[in-house]
Design a protein around this motif. Structure first.
Motif, short mmCIF file in Angstrom:
data_model
loop_
_atom_site.label_atom_id
_atom_site.label_comp_id
_atom_site.label_asym_id
_atom_site.label_seq_id
_atom_site.Cartn_x
_atom_site.Cartn_y
_atom_site.Cartn_z
N GLN A 43 -16.41 10.58 20.07
CA GLN A 43 -17.54 9.70 20.40
C GLN A 43 -17.19 8.27 20.02
OE1 GLN A 43 -21.38 10.26 18.40
NE2 GLN A 43 -22.42 9.44 20.20
N ASN A 44 -17.38 7.38 20.97
CA ASN A 44 -17.24 5.95 20.74
C ASN A 44 -18.49 5.49 20.00
OD1 ASN A 44 -17.30 3.15 20.97
ND2 ASN A 44 -16.56 3.13 23.08
N LEU A 45 -18.33 5.01 18.77
CA LEU A 45 -19.50 4.64 17.95
C LEU A 45 -19.90 3.19 18.12
CD1 LEU A 45 -18.49 6.36 14.57
CD2 LEU A 45 -20.17 7.18 16.22
N THR A 46 -19.13 2.41 18.84
CA THR A 46 -19.32 0.96 18.81
C THR A 46 -20.46 0.47 19.68
OG1 THR A 46 -17.86 0.45 20.67
CG2 THR A 46 -16.82 0.70 18.51
N ARG A 47 -20.87 -0.76 19.41
CA ARG A 47 -21.92 -1.40 20.19
C ARG A 47 -21.41 -1.90 21.53
NH1 ARG A 47 -24.18 -3.45 23.41
NH2 ARG A 47 -25.84 -4.99 23.47
N PRO A 86 -19.27 2.44 25.33
CA PRO A 86 -19.85 2.41 23.99
C PRO A 86 -20.87 3.54 23.80
CG PRO A 86 -19.75 0.19 24.88
CD PRO A 86 -19.31 1.12 25.98
N THR A 87 -20.75 4.26 22.72
CA THR A 87 -21.58 5.39 22.27
C THR A 87 -21.42 6.66 23.11
OG1 THR A 87 -23.68 5.00 23.42
CG2 THR A 87 -23.32 3.77 21.38
N ALA A 88 -20.57 6.62 24.16
CA ALA A 88 -20.38 7.82 24.98
C ALA A 88 -19.41 8.78 24.29
CB ALA A 88 -19.85 7.43 26.35
N LEU A 110 -17.21 -2.84 13.25
CA LEU A 110 -16.86 -2.52 11.87
C LEU A 110 -16.34 -1.09 11.90
CD1 LEU A 110 -20.12 -3.85 10.14
CD2 LEU A 110 -17.93 -5.05 10.35
N PRO A 135 -15.96 2.76 10.84
CA PRO A 135 -15.13 3.41 11.85
C PRO A 135 -15.63 3.11 13.27
CG PRO A 135 -16.73 4.96 10.98
CD PRO A 135 -16.93 3.68 10.23
N VAL A 146 -26.62 8.53 17.56
CA VAL A 146 -25.78 7.53 18.23
C VAL A 146 -25.64 7.94 19.70
CG1 VAL A 146 -23.46 6.54 18.40
CG2 VAL A 146 -24.53 6.85 16.16
N GLY A 147 -25.89 6.99 20.59
CA GLY A 147 -25.81 7.29 22.01
C GLY A 147 -27.16 7.56 22.65
N THR A 170 -29.72 1.67 22.97
CA THR A 170 -28.95 2.83 22.54
C THR A 170 -28.56 2.60 21.08
OG1 THR A 170 -28.01 3.02 24.75
CG2 THR A 170 -26.87 4.18 22.99
N VAL A 171 -28.76 3.60 20.26
CA VAL A 171 -28.34 3.48 18.87
C VAL A 171 -26.81 3.55 18.81
CG1 VAL A 171 -28.45 4.50 16.56
CG2 VAL A 171 -30.49 4.54 18.04
N SER A 172 -26.22 2.63 18.07
CA SER A 172 -24.76 2.63 17.90
C SER A 172 -24.45 2.27 16.45
CB SER A 172 -24.10 1.60 18.83
OG SER A 172 -24.46 0.29 18.45
N TYR A 173 -23.18 2.29 16.10
CA TYR A 173 -22.78 1.66 14.85
C TYR A 173 -22.92 0.15 15.06
CZ TYR A 173 -21.10 5.65 12.14
OH TYR A 173 -21.03 6.80 11.38
N HIS A 174 -23.18 -0.58 13.97
CA HIS A 174 -23.44 -2.01 14.09
C HIS A 174 -22.13 -2.80 14.17
CE1 HIS A 174 -25.37 -5.88 13.54
NE2 HIS A 174 -26.54 -5.30 13.64
#
Lengths: 237, 236
Positions: free
Chosen positions: A32-36, A99-101, A225, A227, B72-73, B198-202
């Motif tokens: 999973q891509n966690l980034t914005r 992103p987030t997928a 940031l 991970p 997330v997502g 969409t919620v993500s890491y910041h």
């Protein structure tokens, strides 16, 4: 006497049961891509022998890794992985991982391929990539989670402006939809490679000027940031 | 002869085991034992703010059945948006299906910590969620959700580091008037969603001293992962 015989019978039955259950390990790898606002180019997900690796922090990138990190081209790494009889799934997302997928790669590992590695380029960057290096695949059935950092291949100056993805070409490749998401006309953040070995990426700088400034990256959206990825590994026997 | 005796013994052995199981069931059916007294479980949850200059809004602590308050997502819930844009935890605490909740009494400043005690019975497996806003941001929050506590024995403790999430409901403009914390004193919750939804890491905040001239934030308001430490102890 009779009792001990019984125990022996039960024991051998139990052992027979265990032997039947022992077979090849199936691995499901969800990334999973966690980034914005960072896109992953086609990922290479591979299980290989623990003495091999796609990259090592503190060492120079191979030409194949450079092609992946600067332009998202994993064909060289695929060939190298094939040469060492690795199990692999190339490009499980069928293109960019947004992103987030999430995307999932499933394969059965050969007995000796007990190390898991994952790489994919980060866009927009010059030579940033998400990486997992030779993570020991648990041989016990279960679900395991690993978080991945962003690395810098150390092969290209992080000028953060539009350019090409061929190895050695300056600037960042901007395939769709990136071409519409980043700025233009940046003067370039730097022309220097400070650390020519694979290292933790310092992160994007970016700026607030979509038509100029020093960078073509949007500073409020296309930074990250660590991970940058969550990997969920499900092992079944 | 010897073999057949063995077989008989084995059959008898199995029969005994089956009978024993049946006896147990019969006992339950015929002379129902009194319902076992529910055991009360008390958890202490401590959050430590390890940021440089990001106070954490009054913390929402919830025990509930298996459910995630965010993913997330996925798009953020309205309750999470209210908390993450304005620091108001009341809607999150009103989440349906909670077993116990606690609210922080005040913001938890950088370098500070706060503890909460929650008690539930063991009749239902408890899952923990903790949520709090980084108040000098547009819509950043930290916490944990749907953390199973059933493996914790008395006096067992677990500790984890928490990342910063971006709710994705408000653009990270860092502009004057958009940040509720002391760095700005601007607007909190606004129902409009003008970001990824969409919620993500910041991605982190930029600040005016970096490359965002219109930001009201300064270098010290930047943060990295992790931003907080969470310690969960079963005290009873």
């Amino acid at each position: 006497m009779t009792r001990s015989n019984l125990f022996r019978l039960m024991l051998s039955a139990a052992l027979a049961g265990t032997a039947v259950q022992a077979h090849a390990v199936d691995v499901e790898v969800e990334v999973q891509n966690l980034t914005r606002g960072i896109y992953f180019t086609p990922l290479l997900v591979t299980a290989h022998t623990p003495d091999q690796s796609l990259f090592n922090v503190g060492e120079a990138a191979s030409a194949e890794l450079q092609a992946m990190a600067e332009g998202g081209d994993i064909s060289g790494l695929e060939t190298a992985a094939m040469a060492i009889s690795a199990d692999m799934v190339a490009n499980p997302a069928g293109g960019l991982l947004m992103p987030t997928a999430s995307t999932t790669a499933t394969f059965t590992t050969a007995d000796t391929n007990t190390a898991l590695s994952i790489v994919g380029m980060l866009l927009p960057t010059n030579d940033g990539f998400v990486g997992l290096n030779s993570w020991p695949i648990p041989q016990e059935a279960g679900t395991y989670t690993v978080y991945l950092n962003a690395y810098d291949a150390g092969t290209e100056a992080n000028d953060e402006i539009r350019g090409g993805g061929a190895p050695g070409a300056p600037g960042m490749p901007v395939p769709p939809p990136l071409e519409d998401l980043i700025g233009t006309g940046g003067s370039g953040v730097t022309t220097t490679i400070n650390n020519a070995m694979v290292h933790i990426h310092p992160g994007n700088l970016g700026d607030a000027d979509m038509m100029g400034g020093q960078s073509d990256i949007q500073n409020t959206v296309q930074r990250w940031l660590n991970p940058v990825a969550k990997v969920t590994v499900t092992v079944t026997e | 002869m010897k073999l057949s005796m063995l077989r008989n013994l084995a059959v008898v052995g199995m029969g005994t085991a089956l009978l024993a199981a049946c006896d147990h069931n019969d006992n339950n059916r015929n002379t129902p034992e009194p319902e076992p007294e529910p055991v009360m479980l008390t958890y202490e949850v401590t959050i430590e703010n390890i940021s440089a200059a990001q106070p954490l809004s009054p913390v929402a602590v919830l025990l509930h059945g298996e459910q995630s308050l965010w993913q997330v997502g996925e798009s953020a819930s309205a309750a999470l948006e209210v908390l993450a844009e304005g620091g108001d935890n009341s809607d999150v605490l009103a989440t349906e299906g909670t077993l116990a909740t606690e609210s922080g009494s005040a913001p938890v400043g950088p370098g500070s910590n706060e503890s909460y005690q929650l008690t539930v019975s063991d009749e239902q497996a408890a899952y923990l969620s903790v949520v709090t806003m980084l108040v000098n941001t547009n819509d950043a929050f930290t916490g944990i959700t749907n953390k199973a506590l059933s493996d914790l024995a008395v006096n067992d403790s677990m500790s984890m580091m928490l990342p910063v999430y971006d709710t994705g409901t408000e653009a990270n403009s860092e502009a004057a008037g958009t940040i509720p914390g002391p760095a700005d004193g601007g607007e909190g919750f606004n129902a409009e969603r003008d970001d990824a939804d969409t919620v993500s890491y910041h991605p982190g905040v930029v600040s005016s001293q970096d490359t965002l001239p219109d930001s009201v934030l300064m270098a010290e308001h930047r943060f990295d992962n992790p931003v907080a430490r969470l310690i969960i102890t079963r005290v009873e």
